[in-house]
Every structure is written in structure tokens, then in C-alpha cells.
Enzyme design. Structure first.
Site, PDB file in Angstrom:
ATOM      1  CG  HIS C  57      -1.701  -1.193   1.446  1.00 43.10           C
ATOM      2  ND1 HIS C  57      -2.542  -1.674   0.482  1.00 43.10           N
ATOM      3  CD2 HIS C  57      -1.785  -2.045   2.496  1.00 43.10           C
ATOM      4  CE1 HIS C  57      -3.126  -2.785   0.938  1.00 43.10           C
ATOM      5  NE2 HIS C  57      -2.671  -3.037   2.150  1.00 43.10           N
ATOM      6  CG  HIS C 220      -6.070  -5.838   1.403  1.00 43.27           C
ATOM      7  ND1 HIS C 220      -6.956  -4.998   2.010  1.00 43.27           N
ATOM      8  CD2 HIS C 220      -4.944  -5.806   2.147  1.00 43.27           C
ATOM      9  CE1 HIS C 220      -6.390  -4.485   3.097  1.00 43.27           C
ATOM     10  NE2 HIS C 220      -5.174  -4.957   3.198  1.00 43.27           N
TER      11      HIS C 220
END
Ligand SMILES: Nc1ncnc2c1ncn2[C@@H]1O[C@H](COP(=O)(O)OP(=O)(O)O)[C@@H](O)[C@H]1O
Ligand SMILES: Nc1ncnc2c1ncn2[C@@H]1O[C@H](COP(=O)(O)OP(=O)(O)O)[C@@H](O)[C@H]1O
Ligand SMILES: [Mg+2]
Ligand SMILES: [Mg+2]
Ligand SMILES: [Mg+2]
Ligand SMILES: [Mg+2]
Lengths: 334, 208, 334, 208
Positions: C57, C220
């Protein structure tokens, strides 16, 4: 083609509207001429810095307009040089009475269009214009009989360093000389894992197999010098670092600014993996990285890949590097 | 022939031809450039084709100069200043000539191609549009020397340009974006030389 | 799978080496525990801010460690929560004697692991730990009988705002209350044009046809709530803005911070196109954007797509937003 | 049976089975989660399998607690704390029992599954690993009540877990990542329930 756009023909004007909406504190946009200006210019007695080029390289150039960097950036069509009218308008608008420096990446289109603009601005408004043409891409063999090397990553570092000098009151000659020195002391090498798709074209500019990469790409989605088998980051880092180091003749004890630049579609985590490999190679060669940038600074739309830029620095350059900058794409000290 | 309206017909025909060939030009440019030559040219020629309706022009020179400025101001890229300069010089050399014949147009053509050379500094063999312009001009001159009229001279120019364009396929580029590819630029036809042929074919259709 | 990596198993440790090499001025890395710390902590009397989560991320969370933001960030495996050992070590290390705030994104894995860490840190070292769990993703229907909404974009804004408060001397309770308020007043909606590929998996997490997009994705690489036909930016902007505005109950006269966030593979020019559409919608609704971010802040590897976060702000939040911050991923005022 | 060595055999067998099924587990997780359950589990079981060689353990309790901590410290994600807590509680309940029979292990199993419940707070029908644990436990108890030995009880647990696992296919997830998908989570088997079956099958092979 999958893109977050409305219409391939409106990408640039829509994006300029978005840039204007996002950063009214620092920049204003002339939508008709597609020019991004800093809000607080021109300043009497300050050399004006104008750059520009094809769109699709964001944040370059529009994202580097602001205190301590550019006074104006002209946005061309996607991967296409802006037209002289734009540079002329920008040049006149940022003229603080002591001349304007054009920062031009070495592509025939950019060079010819900026050249015409400079001729016209001098003839029409008497503005003194000097141009520095960046040509740092070591992937391209330089020779008297070619268009020469492309202007790529060094342009970012040059805009920061010369922008600080101009902010600091340097004359047009001083800006030009510093810019020339930065260009001479910097070099870049890039690679791609994927092609990019120009919205108007609708299909990828080149094809690459699933196990291939392009070495020696520029920033316009053009194919590179060589297609190679995909390799580990460590090997790719060597393919980028070695030609840059040898082009600059870097030796033990030299100090550099390093930029590990993403081409637009590369996740940051991979850029750090690459930076790690490059840093290890430079460390082993005794070359000291004084400052660095890791991120997307001069891109090729959504291309996956990266480029490495090294700039051999002296104290003057470092001082200008560290000076405050406040642009949408680069900010510190303020 | 009334030069001004012929030149306007030329530009309208050229715009149409560029429209039809835009994708082909872009494909050529994708192979050894950046895939925008078709859209660059379209952006310019759609504007130049509209000039005649929007504005009255005193003479051919004024019109062609405006065509040149319009190309410069809209095409961008390498081809904008090159085709733009071609028309600026072409118009400049024509002055207020009312009729055009092989000799008048030949003089202007020399000026125009001279402009392409001065701006781009390409030589024959560099794999650029100049590889089409240069043999076109030679063939044009030869036809005029042989006593050919404008039709014959333009036909010769088209043939010369085509030969030059075809010859670019085997060349390694030394100017423009394609030069970055080095040896890999071989085997592909130059986009700018291709649009140069289109421009001359269009002249043959409309001027002679 | 095309990535700039050495080995799927070493991506995270290589990247952490790269981060350490790139930013020694601001952060230091505990490579064994995979924790990024600010160089100048802990500070006696300052609440420690610890966050962390799966990797992939970036710049979240490691890129937000530094003055005015986080004290430590734990890097988990790709898209996988870190383990309690990491959070425990980080918690102990940043404890300035007045407690530590855990900033946890609401995923079962993150929540369970941070929970175990907090239990252990309190038991072992007596460190007072409070946890704020962000759950701002309006794509997920909230209900007592589910895992609740995901924590996404608001986490970035929260780390900045609470980071400034902690820097400013706020107590653990004050930090916790402010964090809770930011989480309650913020909401996010995301979408994807492409899936991403987890290096260890080697293939895309989900498949999307050439004319499809996923609406309501998380970060995700999980599929979203709905697959839709590709649409113009304007329509996508509406699909993101409307649920966020209605979730927050934003009305005319409200002021917000807006973040147009890229998922990693989206070029900046497209984010500005999207920002323009969102800004127009908010403007039409009389909602004032006081500050904004446009760029890659909380990503999903090389996924193409974006998310919109809105945070309804008051003066206190704005003051903390504007306070100096010096991290690799966010910097101003210093 | 010498419990400690049996448990060590269990962990070594389980690591092997997880290795063989890692891709399958990841595929299941890719459909309704984030595609990492296989690698998460592998990361943990490769470490737990190595414990026996690296260290001497006083008794089963110490060993199983270490297994739990090792899973907690290495797996991450949702499954790390859940399987970790299972083993921590399992070990805690076993104390220093030297031999295990159906009753001893049943008591420990209750403690372990109770840990999964306390950590994850899932109910039957939420489409999680608890959907395998809960019927497994019930079936185990029923087999013991019927006078079954450890072998029979574990066989019953495996069958119960399998039924629970298979039942997850038709469920809409209400816990864990899959719950974000809402209705779209239907039609897919839960990864954690799948690895729970693997763990119980492995127990049947090694403990009974
Ligand atoms: N120096 C030059 N002299 C003459 N023609 C040139 C030169 N450089 C490039 N060209 C021509 O320009 C063409 C490319 O035009 P275009 O694609 O529109 O611009 P760009 O290369 O900037 O994208 C080439 O095919 C070539 O014919
Ligand atoms: N609250 C919960 N209670 C019990 N099991 C859960 C819970 N949440 C998730 N799980 C289990 O965890 C599994 C996913 O594990 P894993 O993929 O390793 O972690 P993550 O979801 O963090 O990526 C799910 O398939 C489910 O069986
Ligand atoms: Mg171009
Ligand atoms: Mg081109
Ligand atoms: Mg996970
Ligand atoms: Mg998972």
C-alpha cells in the site's frame, strides 16, 4: 483501453481543470493556451523560467510550477510538443524584465517549437530568451549526425536547481550557465516492463511479451533500444547504473543526486527495491548519494518501468537543491 | 488559373486525405516514433481546411502564410514547425501572383522546401520528410527544364517523393524521434515522408 | 507477472532496505522486525503513534513515519497484517511514557494481531495502549453481524491529523478522541480498472474484461462489490462521490478535506481528470473543499483505479492538517 | 501414546499437507479474499515443523504453546491469531498430561476451539473456519459419548469439519474479508475452513 477519462480528446483540458481546482493556492491555469502559471508571478527583476512539452509526463512540467521552480509550463497534446503560441504567451507573461530561460527537452518537436517561440517573443516583445536543451538520456548514442540524446530525468533536477537560483536573483546568464552545467553533469537511463497507451491511439505503442522488457526507453512510449528477457531487479539496476556512471565518468569520492523515477504504472514498493540495488552499486563504487528522489516525477502515462538519473553535484547545486520549493509535485522547506 | 481558390481547394483536399490516412500515419509513427503523426496532422489540417470559410484573403500569399501559421499553431511536434515553415515560405515566395504556372510554383516550392531544410537541418538519407521533399524538388525542376507544364511537373514531384518515401524504409534514422531507435528504425517507412507524398498528390489533384 | 523485484519472497525486505537507504535523514528501519521508526523518537511526554498493516500500500504506512505523523509503522507481508511481535516491539520502542495509540485499519487480520499486541505490550511492559480502528469504506455495508467496513483512505488523513496533535502535546485520550472523530467524519469509496498481482501468487487476484471495472474495491486486490461496464470519468466520479457524501450526510455549507487517491498504476493525469469531476460535483452540492490531496497515498500494488475520501473538517482538524509534516510520503511546512 | 512426539509428528505432517495444498488454499482465498491464505499458512507451518529439531520441550503443553506463539508470530492475517490461539489454548488445557486419549484431547480441543471463538467472534453460518471447527467439535463429543476412542473421535471430527467446510460454499460471508463481497461470496468454499479440515485430517493420521 482502460482509462479514467471522459473522452480521449479532452484528457488534457480536463486534467488542467483538475490541476487548477486542486492547487489554486499555488498555481493558476490559462486554459485557452494551456499554460500553468504560479500565482505570484511575474516578479520584477527575477528571471522567468518557462518549460513545457507533451502531456502524459505528469507531474512534469505543470506539477513543478511554483515558488523555487518554474514560473510557467506549457502543456502540449499527449506526448506532443506544445506549439509556439503557447511558449510565446508564457514567455511574455513571466517576463520580469531580466529575461526568460526556456527549459527544453531535446526532441525535434520541442526544440523546433521552442525555437520558433523564442524568435517570435524576441521579435514581438523584445524579451530576451535563452534556451537550455536537456539531453541526458544515455540510451541514445550521441553524434553530430543525429538528433542527439533525449531530454529526460535531468530536466526535473534542473528545474529544481535553476528554479532556486532564479528565485535567489541569479541573472539570465547565470541561470543559463548553471542549467548547462546541470545538463552536462547529469545522465539518465530508463527501462519499461509494459508499453503505454496514448488515449487517442487507443492501443499500446509497442508490444512486449510476458517475459520481455525494453531497455533504453524514452518517455513517449517509444520502443527502447533493445528488447531483453525479464531480469531480476539487481540485474536491471546494473543495466541502468553502469551506463549512467560511465557516461558521467563518475569515480570514487564523487557525490551525486540520484533519482529513481517511476514511469507511471510502477508501484512505489518496486521503486524502493530498485533504489536499494542502485544504492548498493553506487556504494560499492564509492559514489556518495547526497540527496535522492524515489517516486513518479517524469512519467509515460501508465507505463510500468523506471529510470535512473544521476547528477554529479557541487556545493552550489546542493544549496539550490535544498532551497525551499513549493509546487504540487515537489515540496520542502516551506 | 485563379491561384487563391486553387490553393484553398488544395488545403481542403489535403485535409480530407489526411483524415483518411490518419490511422495509417499514426501506425507508421507508432513503429518508429511516438504514434501521433496522424493526430498531429489532423489537428492542423482540420483547422487549415476551415480557414477559407472563416476569412477573406487578399491573395495566395496571405492565405498560404495563414495556412503555415495555422499549422505551426496547431500541429505541434516536429511536423508542425516543418510543414508550417513550408507554407510560410511558399506563401512568401508567391507574393501577389494571380496565376500560377510551373515556373512560379517551382520558385515557391524551392522556398518552401528550403524552409523545411533550414528548420529541420536534415540531409537526404536521414529518414525524414526531407527524403521525400528533396527528390520531389529535383524531379519537379527536371520536368520544368524538359518543358513540362504544372501538371507534368507536379506529377514528376509526386513520383520523386514516392521514390524518396519508399527509400526511407531501408534507412537508419538519423533525425527525429526515430533516430533514438538506431538500427531498429530500419524496415519502417517514415511517417513524415508519407504525409509529404500525400500533400504533393493532393497538389497534383487540385493545382494542375 | 512483470515486476521490478528480485524474488517474490524478498520484495518487502528489499524495499525496506531501499527505504532505509533513501531516507536516513528521517527514518530508520529495524529490518529484523520490519519496523520503520522516525530517527528522532521516542520523545518523553509525547504520545507514540504506531500503525502498520500489510505491505503493498506504499507510501502507507512506512512513508508516513516522521515529524508530525507516525512514530513507527510495522510492515506485514504483502496484503497481510503484521504479527503481534512487530507491533509489540514498535509499541515499546516509541513509548514516551504517556501511552501509545495504535492506528488499525479494520480488517480481521489487522484487528486480531494488533489486539494481541496491545494485550501483550500492556502485560509485559505496562505500556498504556489505545487503539483506533478505521472503517471508512462505504462500499461495505456495515452491520452488527459482519466484520464491518474496511479501513482505507481515511487512515492517511487520520495519521496526519492525529500525528500533528501528538506532536503538539495532546494526551493519549485526546489523540484517541480526535482519531475517533476523524474516523467517524470520513468516508471512502474506491474502484479499479485492473486487478493487481501479489508477487507470491504470480497471477492477478481477479479477472476483468477489457470493458469492465470493479466498483467498491478495497486495497487488497480483493474483488469489489460490483462489476460494471467501463464508464466515463464523470460517471465514475458520481459513483464514488454520491455514496461518500450521503454516508457522511454532507450538506451545503459543509467543509471537507478531499483525497483523490491513485491505486498505484493510475497515471497522475487521470487522477486530475477524476479530481476535476469530483470537485465539480462537490461544488454543485455547495460542499467546500478546504484542502486536498491528489496522488498515490494508499495503494494496491500496481492496480489501476482510484478512491475518493472525504473528511468533514472543523477548525481543529484543519489546524492539525496544516501543521508541519516531514515524512517520505507527505511533507510541508518544513 | 507419548503425547509430545505425537504432537510433533502432527505438526510435521500438517506442514507437509499445507505445503501440498498451499496453491489450492490461495486460489480459494483469491476468489473471496486476498489470495494469501496458502502463503500465510506455509509461513507458519514451515516454522512450527522446525521447532522440534531446534529445541527440547519439557512436555506437550510447552510444545503446543510454542507452536501457537510461532503461528501468531509468523502467519499474520486473520488466520495467524486464530490458529495461534487454538494451539495456545490447546496446550494450556493439556498441561503436563503424558498420554492422550479421547477424553484428554477432547477437553483440550474444547479449549482450543473456544479460543478461536473468543478471538474471532464468528458464529456458525458466518462462512469462516468456525464453520468447520464447530461441527467437528460436536461430532467429536458425540463419538466420545458413544464410547469411541481417539481414532473414532478424530474420524468423527474430520467428517464433521468436512461437512461444515462444504456448507460454507453456499453461505454469504459475514466475517473476515469475504464479508466485503456480500452476496458475491456465495458459491465459494471458505479457505480457513478448508485448512481446518486439513489440520484435523492430519491429527487423525498422526495422533490416533
Ligand atoms: N529534423 C527533421 N527534419 C525533417 N523532418 C523531420 C525532422 N525530424 C522529424 N522529422 C519528420 O517529422 C516526422 C514526425 O512527425 P510527428 O510524429 O508529427 O512529430 P513528433 O516526432 O514530434 O511526434 C518524422 O516522420 C519525420 O519525417
Ligand atoms: N472472525 C473470524 N473468525 C474465524 N475465522 C475467521 C474470521 N475472520 C476470518 N476468518 C478465517 O480466516 C480465513 C482467512 O485467512 P487468511 O487469508 O490467512 O487471512 P486474511 O484474511 O487476513 O488474508 C478465512 O477463510 C476465514 O476462515
Ligand atoms: Mg509526438
Ligand atoms: Mg510522432
Ligand atoms: Mg491477507
Ligand atoms: Mg487472505
Amino acid at each position: 483501453m482502460k482509462k479514467l477519462i471522459n473522452d480521449p480528446d479532452n484528457v488534457i483540458s480536463d486534467a488542467l481543470q483538475g490541476i487548477a481546482a486542486a492547487h489554486p493556492d499555488r498555481i493558476k491555469v490559462d486554459h485557452e493556451n494551456r499554460i500553468i502559471y504560479r500565482t505570484d508571478g511575474p516578479r520584477e527583476g527575477k528571471v522567468g523560467l518557462v518549460s513545457g512539452g507533451g502531456s502524459g509526463h505528469e507531474p512534469l512540467h505543470g506539477g513543478f510550477v511554483g515558488v523555487g521552480m518554474l514560473d510557467a509550463a506549457c502543456a502540449g497534446e499527449m506526448f506532443t510538443s506544445p506549439v509556439p503560441d503557447q511558449m510565446m504567451a508564457a514567455t511574455k507573461a513571466v517576463d520580469g524584465g531580466v529575461g526568460v530561460l526556456h527549459i527544453v527537452k531535446n526532441y525535434t518537436g520541442d526544440v523546433l517549437n521552442f525555437e520558433m517561440a523564442a524568435e517570435l517573443a524576441e521579435a514581438e516583445a523584445g524579451t530576451e530568451v535563452r534556451s537550455v536543451v536537456t539531453d541526458d538520456d544515455v540510451a541514445v548514442q550521441d553524434s553530430l549526425f543525429t538528433a542527439g540524446r533525449r531530454g529526460v530525468g535531468v530536466t526535473v533536477l534542473l528545474e529544481k536547481i535553476v528554479g532556486a537560483a532564479a528565485e535567489d536573483g541569479a541573472t539570465l546568464d547565470e541561470c543559463f550557465n548553471l542549467a548547462t552545467r546541470v545538463n552536462e553533469q547529469g545522465a539518465t537511463m530508463g527501462m519499461a516492463l509494459t508499453s503505454c497507451t496514448v488515449p487517442a491511439a487507443g492501443k499500446p505503442t509497442f508490444e512486449l511479451a510476458d517475459d520481455e522488457m525494453e531497455i533504453g526507453i524514452g518517455i513517449h512510449g517509444e520502443p527502447g533500444r533493445e528488447t531483453k528477457k525479464l531480469a531480476p531487479a539487481k540485474d536491471i539496476a546494473a543495466m541502468l547504473t553502469e551506463p549512467v556512471v560511465s557516461d558521467l565518468g563518475l569515480a570514487e569520492g564523487d557525490t551525486v543526486i540520484a533519482m529513481m523515477n517511476g514511469m507511471g504504472g510502477t508501484p512505489l514498493i518496486e521503486l524502493y527495491v530498485m533504489y536499494n540495488e542502485v544504492a548498493a552499486l553506487l556504494d560499492a563504487a564509492g559514489i556518495k548519494v547526497e540527496r535522492n528522489l524515489v517516486g513518479n516525477y517524469i512519467t509515460s502515462l501508465e507505463m510500468a518501468g523506471c529510470s535512473l538519473t544521476l547528477l554529479k553535484v557541487d556545493d552550489e547545486m546542493l544549496r539550490h537543491w535544498d532551497a525551499p520549493v513549493n509546487t504540487p509535485g515537489l515540496r520542502w522547506g516551506v | 488559373m485563379a491561384a487563391l481558390s486553387a490553393f484553398q481547394a488544395w488545403m481542403s483536399d489535403f485535409a480530407e486525405v489526411i483524415g483518411q490516412n490518419a490511422e495509417h500515419l499514426t501506425d507508421l509513427d507508432r513503429a518508429i516514433g511516438d504514434g501521433d503523426h496522424g493526430s498531429n496532422m489532423t489537428r492542423g489540417t482540420s483547422k487549415t481546411a476551415a480557414l477559407a470559410e472563416a476569412e477573406e484573403f487578399d491573395n495566395s500569399a496571405a492565405y498560404l502564410k495563414k495556412v503555415g501559421m495555422t499549422l505551426v499553431s496547431n500541429v505541434g511536434g516536429a511536423s508542425g514547425p516543418l510543414f508550417g515553415t513550408f507554407f510560410l515560405r511558399l506563401g512568401g515566395a508567391l507574393g501577389d501572383a494571380e496565376d500560377i504556372d510551373a515556373a512560379t510554383f517551382g520558385k515557391a516550392l524551392h522556398a518552401g522546401v528550403g524552409g523545411v531544410l533550414a528548420r529541420g537541418k536534415a540531409e537526404v538519407g536521414d529518414k525524414t520528410m526531407f527524403d521525400a521533399w528533396s527528390p520531389a524538388l529535383e524531379a519537379y525542376d527536371a520536368a520544368v527544364t524538359d518543358g513540362g507544364d504544372l501538371q507534368a511537373a507536379l506529377q514528376a514531384a509526386v513520383d520523386g517523393a514516392k521514390q524518396g518515401r519508399d527509400a526511407t524504409v531501408d534507412l537508419v534514422a538519423r533525425k527525429g524521434r526515430a533516430s533514438y531507435l538506431g538500427e531498429r528504425s530500419k524496415g519502417h517507412q517514415d511517417p513524415g515522408a508519407t504525409s509529404t507524398v500525400l500533400l504533393l498528390e493532393s497538389a497534383l489533384r487540385t493545382l494542375a
